[in-house]
Design a protein around this motif. Structure first.
Motif, PDB file in Angstrom:
ATOM      1  N   ILE A  69       0.744  -1.103  -0.101  1.00 43.16           N
ATOM      2  CA  ILE A  69      -0.032   0.067  -0.087  1.00 43.16           C
ATOM      3  C   ILE A  69       0.877   1.290   0.125  1.00 43.16           C
ATOM      4  O   ILE A  69       1.828   1.460   0.992  1.00 43.16           O
ATOM      5  CB  ILE A  69      -0.865   0.088   1.034  1.00 43.16           C
ATOM      6  CG1 ILE A  69      -2.145  -1.227   1.151  1.00 43.16           C
ATOM      7  CG2 ILE A  69      -1.723   1.402   1.346  1.00 43.16           C
ATOM      8  CD1 ILE A  69      -2.607  -1.344   2.489  1.00 43.16           C
ATOM      9  N   GLN A  70       0.588   2.070  -0.995  1.00 41.74           N
ATOM     10  CA  GLN A  70       1.332   3.315  -1.188  1.00 41.74           C
ATOM     11  C   GLN A  70       0.547   4.458  -0.327  1.00 41.74           C
ATOM     12  O   GLN A  70      -0.524   4.777  -0.963  1.00 41.74           O
ATOM     13  CB  GLN A  70       1.853   3.709  -2.378  1.00 41.74           C
ATOM     14  CG  GLN A  70       2.619   2.798  -3.037  1.00 41.74           C
ATOM     15  CD  GLN A  70       4.101   2.967  -2.553  1.00 41.74           C
ATOM     16  OE1 GLN A  70       4.622   4.004  -2.212  1.00 41.74           O
ATOM     17  NE2 GLN A  70       4.820   1.932  -2.288  1.00 41.74           N
ATOM     18  N   VAL A  71       1.052   5.229   0.433  1.00 39.65           N
ATOM     19  CA  VAL A  71       0.351   6.329   1.165  1.00 39.65           C
ATOM     20  C   VAL A  71       1.066   7.269   0.605  1.00 39.65           C
ATOM     21  O   VAL A  71       2.129   7.782   0.678  1.00 39.65           O
ATOM     22  CB  VAL A  71       0.632   6.279   2.736  1.00 39.65           C
ATOM     23  CG1 VAL A  71      -0.054   7.571   3.559  1.00 39.65           C
ATOM     24  CG2 VAL A  71       0.009   4.903   3.383  1.00 39.65           C
ATOM     25  N   PRO A  72       0.116   8.351  -0.006  1.00 39.04           N
ATOM     26  CA  PRO A  72       0.704   9.729  -0.328  1.00 39.04           C
ATOM     27  C   PRO A  72       1.162  10.593   0.593  1.00 39.04           C
ATOM     28  O   PRO A  72       0.403  11.138   1.339  1.00 39.04           O
ATOM     29  CB  PRO A  72      -0.536  10.411  -1.180  1.00 39.04           C
ATOM     30  CG  PRO A  72      -1.851   9.574  -0.497  1.00 39.04           C
ATOM     31  CD  PRO A  72      -1.197   8.203  -0.202  1.00 39.04           C
ATOM     32  N   VAL A  73       2.417  10.700   0.530  1.00 34.66           N
ATOM     33  CA  VAL A  73       3.094  11.559   1.589  1.00 34.66           C
ATOM     34  C   VAL A  73       4.011  12.649   1.017  1.00 34.66           C
ATOM     35  O   VAL A  73       4.768  12.385   0.073  1.00 34.66           O
ATOM     36  CB  VAL A  73       3.929  10.673   2.568  1.00 34.66           C
ATOM     37  CG1 VAL A  73       4.521  11.429   3.605  1.00 34.66           C
ATOM     38  CG2 VAL A  73       3.267   9.490   3.461  1.00 34.66           C
ATOM     39  N   GLY A  74       3.463  13.725   1.411  1.00 33.07           N
ATOM     40  CA  GLY A  74       4.416  14.818   0.691  1.00 33.07           C
ATOM     41  C   GLY A  74       5.810  15.205   1.424  1.00 33.07           C
ATOM     42  O   GLY A  74       5.989  16.087   2.505  1.00 33.07           O
ATOM     43  N   TYR A  75       6.569  14.232   1.132  1.00 34.98           N
ATOM     44  CA  TYR A  75       7.927  14.004   1.810  1.00 34.98           C
ATOM     45  C   TYR A  75       9.141  14.289   0.850  1.00 34.98           C
ATOM     46  O   TYR A  75       9.048  13.175   0.121  1.00 34.98           O
ATOM     47  CB  TYR A  75       7.992  13.119   2.481  1.00 34.98           C
ATOM     48  CG  TYR A  75       9.428  12.874   3.437  1.00 34.98           C
ATOM     49  CD1 TYR A  75       9.867  13.898   4.519  1.00 34.98           C
ATOM     50  CD2 TYR A  75      10.178  12.058   3.210  1.00 34.98           C
ATOM     51  CE1 TYR A  75      11.078  13.713   5.068  1.00 34.98           C
ATOM     52  CE2 TYR A  75      11.456  11.768   3.952  1.00 34.98           C
ATOM     53  CZ  TYR A  75      11.960  12.810   4.523  1.00 34.98           C
ATOM     54  OH  TYR A  75      13.202  12.708   4.991  1.00 34.98           O
ATOM     55  N   GLU A  76       9.859  15.273   0.795  1.00 33.90           N
ATOM     56  CA  GLU A  76      11.076  15.318  -0.368  1.00 33.90           C
ATOM     57  C   GLU A  76      12.107  15.615   0.643  1.00 33.90           C
ATOM     58  O   GLU A  76      12.162  16.679   1.235  1.00 33.90           O
ATOM     59  CB  GLU A  76      10.652  16.229  -1.292  1.00 33.90           C
ATOM     60  CG  GLU A  76       9.873  15.698  -2.335  1.00 33.90           C
ATOM     61  CD  GLU A  76      10.160  14.482  -2.803  1.00 33.90           C
ATOM     62  OE1 GLU A  76      11.351  14.093  -3.146  1.00 33.90           O
ATOM     63  OE2 GLU A  76       9.492  13.778  -3.123  1.00 33.90           O
ATOM     64  N   PRO A  77      13.052  14.589   1.123  1.00 34.32           N
ATOM     65  CA  PRO A  77      14.261  15.019   2.041  1.00 34.32           C
ATOM     66  C   PRO A  77      15.268  15.761   1.269  1.00 34.32           C
ATOM     67  O   PRO A  77      15.311  15.866  -0.092  1.00 34.32           O
ATOM     68  CB  PRO A  77      14.733  13.709   2.259  1.00 34.32           C
ATOM     69  CG  PRO A  77      14.420  12.745   1.174  1.00 34.32           C
ATOM     70  CD  PRO A  77      12.993  13.184   0.794  1.00 34.32           C
ATOM     71  N   ASP A  78      16.192  16.674   2.018  1.00 39.04           N
ATOM     72  CA  ASP A  78      16.723  17.372   1.211  1.00 39.04           C
ATOM     73  C   ASP A  78      18.106  16.387   0.712  1.00 39.04           C
ATOM     74  O   ASP A  78      18.693  15.455   1.303  1.00 39.04           O
ATOM     75  CB  ASP A  78      17.601  18.160   2.560  1.00 39.04           C
ATOM     76  CG  ASP A  78      18.604  19.155   2.063  1.00 39.04           C
ATOM     77  OD1 ASP A  78      18.818  19.358   1.016  1.00 39.04           O
ATOM     78  OD2 ASP A  78      19.535  19.647   2.804  1.00 39.04           O
ATOM     79  N   PRO A  79      18.454  16.818  -0.570  1.00 47.01           N
ATOM     80  CA  PRO A  79      19.316  15.808  -1.387  1.00 47.01           C
ATOM     81  C   PRO A  79      20.840  15.831  -0.537  1.00 47.01           C
ATOM     82  O   PRO A  79      21.512  14.842  -0.883  1.00 47.01           O
ATOM     83  CB  PRO A  79      19.550  16.707  -2.591  1.00 47.01           C
ATOM     84  CG  PRO A  79      18.268  17.680  -2.771  1.00 47.01           C
ATOM     85  CD  PRO A  79      17.946  17.890  -1.342  1.00 47.01           C
ATOM     86  N   ALA A  80      21.136  16.708   0.146  1.00 44.30           N
ATOM     87  CA  ALA A  80      22.316  16.662   0.743  1.00 44.30           C
ATOM     88  C   ALA A  80      22.245  15.704   2.118  1.00 44.30           C
ATOM     89  O   ALA A  80      23.252  15.056   2.196  1.00 44.30           O
ATOM     90  CB  ALA A  80      22.674  18.046   1.468  1.00 44.30           C
ATOM     91  N   ASP A  81      20.941  15.616   2.743  1.00 46.16           N
ATOM     92  CA  ASP A  81      20.976  14.476   3.751  1.00 46.16           C
ATOM     93  C   ASP A  81      20.792  13.133   3.301  1.00 46.16           C
ATOM     94  O   ASP A  81      21.359  12.297   3.707  1.00 46.16           O
ATOM     95  CB  ASP A  81      19.458  14.988   4.488  1.00 46.16           C
ATOM     96  CG  ASP A  81      19.593  16.130   5.488  1.00 46.16           C
ATOM     97  OD1 ASP A  81      20.804  16.597   5.599  1.00 46.16           O
ATOM     98  OD2 ASP A  81      18.537  16.617   5.713  1.00 46.16           O
ATOM     99  N   LEU A  82      20.055  13.128   2.019  1.00 43.83           N
ATOM    100  CA  LEU A  82      20.145  11.670   1.214  1.00 43.83           C
ATOM    101  C   LEU A  82      21.661  11.455   0.939  1.00 43.83           C
ATOM    102  O   LEU A  82      22.040  10.261   0.932  1.00 43.83           O
ATOM    103  CB  LEU A  82      19.352  11.767  -0.226  1.00 43.83           C
ATOM    104  CG  LEU A  82      17.893  11.654   0.224  1.00 43.83           C
ATOM    105  CD1 LEU A  82      17.205  11.678  -1.120  1.00 43.83           C
ATOM    106  CD2 LEU A  82      17.498  10.493   0.858  1.00 43.83           C
ATOM    107  N   ALA A  83      22.370  12.336   0.483  1.00 41.60           N
ATOM    108  CA  ALA A  83      23.804  11.961   0.088  1.00 41.60           C
ATOM    109  C   ALA A  83      24.632  11.591   1.336  1.00 41.60           C
ATOM    110  O   ALA A  83      25.346  10.623   1.187  1.00 41.60           O
ATOM    111  CB  ALA A  83      24.574  13.008  -0.593  1.00 41.60           C
ATOM    112  N   LEU A  84      24.354  12.123   2.574  1.00 39.96           N
ATOM    113  CA  LEU A  84      25.196  11.782   3.674  1.00 39.96           C
ATOM    114  C   LEU A  84      24.554  10.337   4.359  1.00 39.96           C
ATOM    115  O   LEU A  84      25.041   9.762   4.915  1.00 39.96           O
ATOM    116  CB  LEU A  84      24.953  12.833   4.723  1.00 39.96           C
ATOM    117  CG  LEU A  84      25.304  13.958   4.579  1.00 39.96           C
ATOM    118  CD1 LEU A  84      24.906  15.199   5.509  1.00 39.96           C
ATOM    119  CD2 LEU A  84      26.927  13.964   4.673  1.00 39.96           C
ATOM    120  N   SER A  85      23.327   9.990   3.723  1.00 45.75           N
ATOM    121  CA  SER A  85      22.919   8.581   4.203  1.00 45.75           C
ATOM    122  C   SER A  85      23.170   7.441   3.196  1.00 45.75           C
ATOM    123  O   SER A  85      22.493   6.271   3.337  1.00 45.75           O
ATOM    124  CB  SER A  85      21.109   8.674   4.369  1.00 45.75           C
ATOM    125  OG  SER A  85      20.869  10.022   5.526  1.00 45.75           O
TER     126      SER A  85
END
Length: 195
Positions: A69-85
């Protein structure tokens, strides 16, 4: 509220409620539709309908896997945070898909560091410096791995908070809609008797 139904794209809809139901009766009365549903329900549970006992065969829908099940969530993490993760050279970290085991989420105990042992300069030979370099690299790898995991957990927690908020809103909306449906059903049963 009238008992007539409005046909919308092959479905019947109660005009004031938005309640949809499929019916072979076209624009026939609501009571005819519910009477047929009542008899069909009795047949499925092996109850007598028109003097005959019918077998209990249930046509239940197949279960839905909650993970699909896909829940529509308006979530876009910061690209810099994604790069660090994310591990360099590998796939980008996705907080929607990555799940952590209970073992990974357990708090780590605070380990008291051992006392530093002073080594005199005259004992610092090549073997000593090779061991120091090896230990420094291992400590750096350990710190980087811990930092990566902490970043991933933080981003995943942020996503889950947004998803939780969206799900709570959806539950509130569904409860409101269910209340309306119950009111419609109660009005129908008050007028025409129980189903």
């Amino acid at each position: 509220m009238s008992g007539c139904l409005v046909r919308t794209q092959g479905m019947l809809q109660l005009p004031s409620s938005g309640l949809h139901c499929l019916s072979p009766y076209g624009e026939a009365s609501l009571s005819m539709y519910f009477l047929d549903l009542k008899n069909k329900n009795k047949k499925e549970h092996g109850i007598k309908v028109s003097g005959q006992l019918l077998p209990a065969n249930r046509n239940t829908p197949s279960p839905i896997d909650p993970d699909t099940i896909q829940v529509p969530v308006g979530y876009e993490p910061d690209p810099a945070d994604l790069a660090l993760s994310s591990i360099p050279g590998q796939e980008m970290f996705d907080p929607r898909k990555r799940k952590f085991s209970e073992e990974e989420l357990k708090p780590q105990p605070m380990i008291k560091k051992a006392r530093k042992v002073f080594i005199p300069d005259d004992l610092k030979d090549d073997k000593y410096w090779a061991r120091r370099r090896k230990n420094n690299m291992a400590a750096k790898r350990s710190r980087d791995a811990r930092r990566l995991k902490e970043n991933q957990i933080a981003i995943r927690a942020s996503f889950l908070e947004k998803e939780n908020s969206a799900l709570r809103q959806e539950v509130a909306d569904l409860r409101k809609e269910l209340g309306k449906c119950k009111n419609i059903l109660a009005k129908y049963e008050a007028r025409h008797g129980p189903l």
